[in-house]
Design an enzyme around this catalytic site. Structure first.
Site, PDB file in Angstrom:
ATOM      1  N   TYR A   1     -60.911  60.584  39.006  1.00 44.31           N
ATOM      2  CA  TYR A   1     -62.284  61.120  39.038  1.00 44.31           C
ATOM      3  C   TYR A   1     -63.146  60.086  39.756  1.00 44.31           C
ATOM      4  O   TYR A   1     -63.292  58.961  39.255  1.00 44.31           O
ATOM      5  CB  TYR A   1     -62.823  61.314  37.616  1.00 44.31           C
ATOM      6  CG  TYR A   1     -62.184  62.440  36.822  1.00 44.31           C
ATOM      7  CD1 TYR A   1     -60.965  62.284  36.164  1.00 44.31           C
ATOM      8  CD2 TYR A   1     -62.833  63.674  36.707  1.00 44.31           C
ATOM      9  CE1 TYR A   1     -60.405  63.314  35.413  1.00 44.31           C
ATOM     10  CE2 TYR A   1     -62.276  64.713  35.960  1.00 44.31           C
ATOM     11  CZ  TYR A   1     -61.064  64.529  35.325  1.00 44.31           C
ATOM     12  OH  TYR A   1     -60.512  65.550  34.590  1.00 44.31           O
TER      13      TYR A   1
ATOM     14  N   HIS B   1     -49.353  63.041  31.402  1.00 46.43           N
ATOM     15  CA  HIS B   1     -50.127  61.885  31.861  1.00 46.43           C
ATOM     16  C   HIS B   1     -50.683  61.101  30.674  1.00 46.43           C
ATOM     17  O   HIS B   1     -51.290  61.673  29.788  1.00 46.43           O
ATOM     18  CB  HIS B   1     -51.291  62.343  32.742  1.00 46.43           C
ATOM     19  CG  HIS B   1     -50.859  62.842  34.087  1.00 46.43           C
ATOM     20  ND1 HIS B   1     -51.733  63.152  35.084  1.00 46.43           N
ATOM     21  CD2 HIS B   1     -49.624  63.066  34.610  1.00 46.43           C
ATOM     22  CE1 HIS B   1     -51.063  63.555  36.158  1.00 46.43           C
ATOM     23  NE2 HIS B   1     -49.786  63.527  35.884  1.00 46.43           N
TER      24      HIS B   1
ATOM     25  N   TYR C   1     -61.186  63.586  25.734  1.00 47.17           N
ATOM     26  CA  TYR C   1     -60.444  64.134  26.867  1.00 47.17           C
ATOM     27  C   TYR C   1     -59.097  64.712  26.414  1.00 47.17           C
ATOM     28  O   TYR C   1     -58.695  65.785  26.852  1.00 47.17           O
ATOM     29  CB  TYR C   1     -60.238  63.045  27.933  1.00 47.17           C
ATOM     30  CG  TYR C   1     -59.759  63.582  29.266  1.00 47.17           C
ATOM     31  CD1 TYR C   1     -60.659  64.048  30.221  1.00 47.17           C
ATOM     32  CD2 TYR C   1     -58.399  63.628  29.574  1.00 47.17           C
ATOM     33  CE1 TYR C   1     -60.218  64.549  31.440  1.00 47.17           C
ATOM     34  CE2 TYR C   1     -57.952  64.127  30.786  1.00 47.17           C
ATOM     35  CZ  TYR C   1     -58.863  64.585  31.716  1.00 47.17           C
ATOM     36  OH  TYR C   1     -58.420  65.080  32.917  1.00 47.17           O
TER      37      TYR C   1
ATOM     38  N   LYS D   1     -62.079  71.356  29.842  1.00 47.45           N
ATOM     39  CA  LYS D   1     -62.090  71.844  28.457  1.00 47.45           C
ATOM     40  C   LYS D   1     -62.028  73.369  28.304  1.00 47.45           C
ATOM     41  O   LYS D   1     -61.696  73.870  27.223  1.00 47.45           O
ATOM     42  CB  LYS D   1     -63.375  71.361  27.750  1.00 47.45           C
ATOM     43  CG  LYS D   1     -63.363  69.896  27.416  1.00 47.45           C
ATOM     44  CD  LYS D   1     -62.542  69.611  26.173  1.00 47.45           C
ATOM     45  CE  LYS D   1     -62.161  68.167  26.035  1.00 47.45           C
ATOM     46  NZ  LYS D   1     -60.808  67.838  26.458  1.00 47.45           N
TER      47      LYS D   1
ATOM     48  N   PRO E   1     -66.419  72.225  34.721  1.00 44.55           N
ATOM     49  CA  PRO E   1     -64.984  71.886  34.653  1.00 44.55           C
ATOM     50  C   PRO E   1     -64.664  70.398  34.522  1.00 44.55           C
ATOM     51  O   PRO E   1     -63.513  70.049  34.243  1.00 44.55           O
ATOM     52  CB  PRO E   1     -64.431  72.426  35.981  1.00 44.55           C
ATOM     53  CG  PRO E   1     -65.600  72.547  36.887  1.00 44.55           C
ATOM     54  CD  PRO E   1     -66.781  72.806  36.023  1.00 44.55           C
TER      55      PRO E   1
HETATM   56  P1  FAD Z   1     -60.749  84.402  31.540  1.00 35.84           P
HETATM   57  O1  FAD Z   1     -59.645  83.520  32.015  1.00 35.84           O
HETATM   58  O2  FAD Z   1     -61.945  84.555  32.414  1.00 35.84           O
HETATM   59  O3  FAD Z   1     -60.119  85.824  31.239  1.00 35.84           O
HETATM   60  C1  FAD Z   1     -60.917  86.973  31.011  1.00 35.84           C
HETATM   61  C2  FAD Z   1     -60.153  88.194  31.460  1.00 35.84           C
HETATM   62  O4  FAD Z   1     -60.931  89.338  31.148  1.00 35.84           O
HETATM   63  C3  FAD Z   1     -59.925  88.214  32.963  1.00 35.84           C
HETATM   64  O5  FAD Z   1     -58.567  88.400  33.254  1.00 35.84           O
HETATM   65  C4  FAD Z   1     -60.811  89.350  33.439  1.00 35.84           C
HETATM   66  O6  FAD Z   1     -60.272  90.035  34.556  1.00 35.84           O
HETATM   67  C5  FAD Z   1     -60.863  90.248  32.207  1.00 35.84           C
HETATM   68  N1  FAD Z   1     -62.013  91.148  32.199  1.00 35.84           N
HETATM   69  C6  FAD Z   1     -63.277  90.904  32.622  1.00 35.84           C
HETATM   70  N2  FAD Z   1     -64.040  92.012  32.519  1.00 35.84           N
HETATM   71  C7  FAD Z   1     -63.231  92.978  32.002  1.00 35.84           C
HETATM   72  C8  FAD Z   1     -63.426  94.338  31.705  1.00 35.84           C
HETATM   73  N3  FAD Z   1     -64.594  94.960  31.911  1.00 35.84           N
HETATM   74  N4  FAD Z   1     -62.396  95.030  31.210  1.00 35.84           N
HETATM   75  C9  FAD Z   1     -61.186  94.434  31.005  1.00 35.84           C
HETATM   76  N5  FAD Z   1     -60.941  93.151  31.302  1.00 35.84           N
HETATM   77  C10 FAD Z   1     -61.949  92.428  31.793  1.00 35.84           C
HETATM   78  N6  FAD Z   1     -60.139  74.696  31.596  1.00 35.84           N
HETATM   79  C11 FAD Z   1     -59.335  73.763  31.030  1.00 35.84           C
HETATM   80  O7  FAD Z   1     -59.077  73.849  29.827  1.00 35.84           O
HETATM   81  N7  FAD Z   1     -58.771  72.733  31.752  1.00 35.84           N
HETATM   82  C12 FAD Z   1     -59.012  72.597  33.087  1.00 35.84           C
HETATM   83  O8  FAD Z   1     -58.452  71.703  33.729  1.00 35.84           O
HETATM   84  C13 FAD Z   1     -59.903  73.542  33.710  1.00 35.84           C
HETATM   85  N8  FAD Z   1     -60.170  73.462  35.038  1.00 35.84           N
HETATM   86  C14 FAD Z   1     -60.882  74.470  35.634  1.00 35.84           C
HETATM   87  C15 FAD Z   1     -61.055  74.396  37.006  1.00 35.84           C
HETATM   88  C16 FAD Z   1     -61.755  75.412  37.639  1.00 35.84           C
HETATM   89  C17 FAD Z   1     -61.951  75.306  39.126  1.00 35.84           C
HETATM   90  C18 FAD Z   1     -62.260  76.515  36.905  1.00 35.84           C
HETATM   91  C19 FAD Z   1     -63.002  77.638  37.596  1.00 35.84           C
HETATM   92  C20 FAD Z   1     -62.079  76.589  35.538  1.00 35.84           C
HETATM   93  C21 FAD Z   1     -61.395  75.566  34.889  1.00 35.84           C
HETATM   94  N9  FAD Z   1     -61.174  75.609  33.505  1.00 35.84           N
HETATM   95  C22 FAD Z   1     -60.442  74.630  32.914  1.00 35.84           C
HETATM   96  C23 FAD Z   1     -61.742  76.715  32.697  1.00 35.84           C
HETATM   97  C24 FAD Z   1     -60.752  77.855  32.403  1.00 35.84           C
HETATM   98  O9  FAD Z   1     -60.200  78.339  33.595  1.00 35.84           O
HETATM   99  C25 FAD Z   1     -61.452  78.987  31.613  1.00 35.84           C
HETATM  100  O10 FAD Z   1     -62.209  78.432  30.582  1.00 35.84           O
HETATM  101  C26 FAD Z   1     -60.428  79.993  31.053  1.00 35.84           C
HETATM  102  O11 FAD Z   1     -59.955  80.846  32.059  1.00 35.84           O
HETATM  103  C27 FAD Z   1     -61.048  80.849  29.934  1.00 35.84           C
HETATM  104  O12 FAD Z   1     -60.116  81.794  29.490  1.00 35.84           O
HETATM  105  P2  FAD Z   1     -60.559  83.202  28.922  1.00 35.84           P
HETATM  106  O13 FAD Z   1     -59.308  83.907  28.540  1.00 35.84           O
HETATM  107  O14 FAD Z   1     -61.621  83.016  27.916  1.00 35.84           O
HETATM  108  O15 FAD Z   1     -61.290  83.938  30.132  1.00 35.84           O
HETATM  109  C1  DHB Z   2     -58.314  70.050  37.080  1.00 33.31           C
HETATM  110  C2  DHB Z   2     -59.465  70.722  36.738  1.00 33.31           C
HETATM  111  C3  DHB Z   2     -60.438  70.045  36.065  1.00 33.31           C
HETATM  112  O1  DHB Z   2     -61.570  70.693  35.730  1.00 33.31           O
HETATM  113  C4  DHB Z   2     -60.295  68.719  35.700  1.00 33.31           C
HETATM  114  O2  DHB Z   2     -61.293  68.091  35.033  1.00 33.31           O
HETATM  115  C5  DHB Z   2     -59.140  68.074  36.027  1.00 33.31           C
HETATM  116  C6  DHB Z   2     -58.145  68.738  36.718  1.00 33.31           C
HETATM  117  C7  DHB Z   2     -57.260  70.776  37.813  1.00 33.31           C
HETATM  118  O3  DHB Z   2     -57.492  71.935  38.171  1.00 33.31           O
HETATM  119  O4  DHB Z   2     -56.197  70.191  38.048  1.00 33.31           O
END
Ligand code: FAD
Ligand code: DHB
Length: 394
Positions: free
Chosen positions: A203, A72, A387, A299, A295
């Protein structure tokens, strides 16, 4: 068991770190308390910065993303019934974002690790961390939830275990500072089986609350609604969700929102959070374990992947020359970037959500901000730069 780097958590941070270390000839073991099916099926992020796409490609795991992702060049900000496009490609001199789901990245990274002989323990129990201030920190866990305790002796442990994992609390409270902001709203997210209603993400700031139109593929769309934190998903029938989405996304020139069966729905909370330092002894935190953004700026996952790039470089310097300066600078290097993403996510959240505590003055300021950012080239360029992702060293 022994390894060089013990990694707790098989999210984007943990899996990418393990893969980057493998490419540098450094051994790691990943410990994950959910099953492979669970981590590969959890619907979360979708928007990848250019730097994340470049990292996936440079690490040799971007092939499917380049085939199936959607590229995009802009986003739309919608308010007062009118849409305004921010042409990010033009404003940033050629940067774009890629829509490719987080769980697809998880599948690609898991497959790559297992194909290359990587060790990932899924579905483990009772994970604990020990001896972090020695040269031989340890992870204990039960490979089968009610089986025997195992111990991994490591050179370093990385806490990639998300916001609720056991790693962050291991930094002693007297040296740990936590910065936090809670918001007075949540997001209700849905996946629907329908063609897309718009060519780019929308948005929308509406009197009834924020709405976001995103996508996953030509056949599956992702949409979000601002809801009350005390709300329950059981209160949201499919009919009610569609009525609200239609109301919040409507335009003065007859925007057509295409409905389809809702195949998944959930409510996610919103907070801003940062811990400092991100390191204690031989423990390093990365991703959501160390920081959370609301979210709206898309980021969180991008930041998690930026952290592990810094960490992988520091570990490479340590293993190739014994130098620890890069590892010692880990917190400082990461936090510079993290605070800017925190600022941007807070800014997007504040600009786009309807806050019922706002006075008429604050509501008018919010609409003036939207008007400014969609009509001033300088303001639009700043939004576009953030962004699509700030450079790694900014
Ligand atoms: P996580 O993905 O949380 O991974 C951590 C892992 O550790 C998990 O698999 C968990 O099960 C494991 N764990 C936890 N406790 C233990 C334990 N005791 N022992 C062993 N393992 C354990 N980010 C973006 O960049 N772009 C987006 O568009 C975006 N949109 C989002 C939309 C939504 C609705 C949400 C909820 C989040 C969004 N995010 C977005 C954020 C993104 O999903 C997170 O920041 C990302 O998952 C972080 O990755 P991580 O590996 O740090 O943590
Ligand atoms: C999505 C999630 C976001 O947090 C955002 O800002 C834009 C798109 C998505 O899940 O597609």
């Amino acid at each position: 068991m022994r390894t060089q780097v013990g990694i707790i958590g098989a999210g984007p941070a943990g899996l990418m770190l393990s893969h980057l270390l493998y490419l540098q000839g450094i051994e790691s073991i990943v410990i994950e308390n959910r099953t492979r099916e669970e981590i590969e099926g959890t619907i979360r992020a979708g928007v990848l910065e250019q730097g994340t796409v470049d990292l996936m490609n440079a690490a040799g795991v971007g092939e499917r993303m380049m085939r199936e992702g959607q590229f995009h060049h802009g986003i739309e900000l919608r308010f007062n019934g009118n849409g305004h496009r921010i042409n990010m490609y033009e404003l940033t001199g050629g940067k774009q974002v890629t829509v490719y789901a987080q769980h697809e990245i998880i599948k690609d990274l898991t497959a790559a690790r297992l194909h290359n002989g990587g060790q990932i323990y899924f579905g483990v129990g009772d994970v604990s961390l020990h001896d972090l201030d020695t040269n031989s920190p340890k992870i204990r866990f039960r490979p089968d939830k009610d089986g025997e305790l195992h111990e991994i002796s490591c050179n370093f442990i990385t806490g990639c275990d998300g916001f609720h994992g056991p790693s962050r609390p291991m930094i002693p409270a007297n040296i740990r500072t936590e910065f936090q902001k809670k918001y007075s709203f949540c997001w209700l997210g849905i996946l629907t089986q329908a063609p897309s209603s718009a060519p780019e993400l929308v948005y929308a700031n509406h009197d009834r609350g924020f709405a976001l139109l995103s996508t996953r593929s030509p056949e599956i769309q992702r949409l979000y609604l601002q809801v009350d934190p005390k709300d329950d998903i059981a209160n949201w029938s499919d009919d009610r969700i569609w009525t609200e989405l239609h109301a919040r996304l409507e335009t003065n020139n007859g925007f057509n929102l295409i409905e389809g069966p809702i195949i998944q729905k959930n409510i996610v909370s919103m907070r801003s959070f940062v811990v400092s330092p991100m390191q204690y002894g031989r423990l390093f935190l990365a991703g959501d374990a160390a920081h959370i953004v609301p979210p709206t700026g898309a980021k969180g996952m991008n930041l998690a992947l930026a952290d592990v790039q810094v960490l992988a470089r520091g570990l490479q310097a340590y293993y190739s020359s014994g130098k620890t300066v890069e590892l010692e600078r880990y917190t400082e290097k990461c936090l510079r970037r993290i605070w800017k993403a925190e600022r941007f996510s807070w800014y997007m959240t504040s600009m786009l959500h309807r806050d019922h505590q706002h006075t008429p003055f604050e509501r008018a300021i919010q609409l003036a901000e939207l008007d400014y950012v969609t009509s001033s080239r300088a303001a639009g360029a700043s939004l576009a730069e953030n962004y699509t992702g700030l450079p790694m060293d900014l």
